[in-house]
Write a protein that holds these residues in place. Structure first.
Motif, PDB file in Angstrom:
ATOM      1  N   VAL A   1       0.828  -1.207   0.000  1.00 22.32           N
ATOM      2  CA  VAL A   1       0.000   0.000   0.000  1.00 22.32           C
ATOM      3  C   VAL A   1       0.870   1.268   0.000  1.00 22.32           C
ATOM      4  O   VAL A   1       0.391   2.354   0.331  1.00 22.32           O
TER       5      VAL A   1
ATOM      6  N   ASN B   1      -0.272   4.794  -1.154  1.00 27.51           N
ATOM      7  CA  ASN B   1      -1.432   5.444  -0.540  1.00 27.51           C
ATOM      8  C   ASN B   1      -1.011   6.112   0.768  1.00 27.51           C
ATOM      9  O   ASN B   1      -0.722   5.437   1.752  1.00 27.51           O
TER      10      ASN B   1
ATOM     11  N   TYR C   1      -1.897   5.199   4.614  1.00 26.46           N
ATOM     12  CA  TYR C   1      -1.221   4.188   5.427  1.00 26.46           C
ATOM     13  C   TYR C   1       0.142   4.657   5.929  1.00 26.46           C
ATOM     14  O   TYR C   1       0.822   3.948   6.657  1.00 26.46           O
TER      15      TYR C   1
ATOM     16  N   PHE D   1      -8.972  -4.573  -1.279  1.00 27.82           N
ATOM     17  CA  PHE D   1      -7.513  -4.446  -1.395  1.00 27.82           C
ATOM     18  C   PHE D   1      -7.007  -5.113  -2.669  1.00 27.82           C
ATOM     19  O   PHE D   1      -6.124  -4.586  -3.350  1.00 27.82           O
TER      20      PHE D   1
ATOM     21  N   TYR E   1      -4.296  -2.932  -4.793  1.00 28.30           N
ATOM     22  CA  TYR E   1      -2.900  -3.023  -4.369  1.00 28.30           C
ATOM     23  C   TYR E   1      -2.267  -4.332  -4.825  1.00 28.30           C
ATOM     24  O   TYR E   1      -2.924  -5.373  -4.817  1.00 28.30           O
TER      25      TYR E   1
END
Length: 122
Positions: A55, A58, A61, A111, A115
């Protein structure tokens, strides 16, 4: 093909995402813990049901992101219970209700459409 039902599109990203083929590289919990969005030189990783997602792209996170609590962990219980409490960011999920297991499965789908899968927890 009669009778074929398309998977619902509710988890599709707004913008198409080009994903790499999933990898099954072994990833240790020790390595995963270093991939928490703070340690320089490490990707930011989140594991769901032993599958590890990258991740890194992004900022949610990263160190100051609203989902930083999940980074470097396998937060199955927290995701299933829609919790942001660090104490809930644990892998154990088998004892959850069917509804919560469904929520966790939805997160896994979410997810997996956004990802890259970079490995499996060993």
């Amino acid at each position: 093909m009669s009778g074929h039902v398309e998977e619902p599109k509710k988890f599709e990203p707004r913008k198409p995402v080009q994903l790499d083929p999933p990898k099954s590289d072994p990833i240790s919990l020790d390595y995963l813990s270093k991939c928490d969005g703070i340690n320089e030189g490490y990707p930011t990783l989140v594991a769901i049901k032993r599958t590890v997602f990258d991740v890194s792209g992004n900022p949610a996170y990263g160190a100051k992101g609203q989902y930083h609590v999940f980074a470097g962990k396998e937060p199955n219980r927290a995701l299933a219970q829609s919790s942001l409490k660090p104490a809930d960011c644990v892998p154990e999920w088998e004892d959850l209700s069917d509804k919560e297991k469904g929520v966790l499965a939805d997160w896994y789908t979410f997810f997996s459409k956004r990802y890259n899968i970079v490995g499996q927890i060993q």
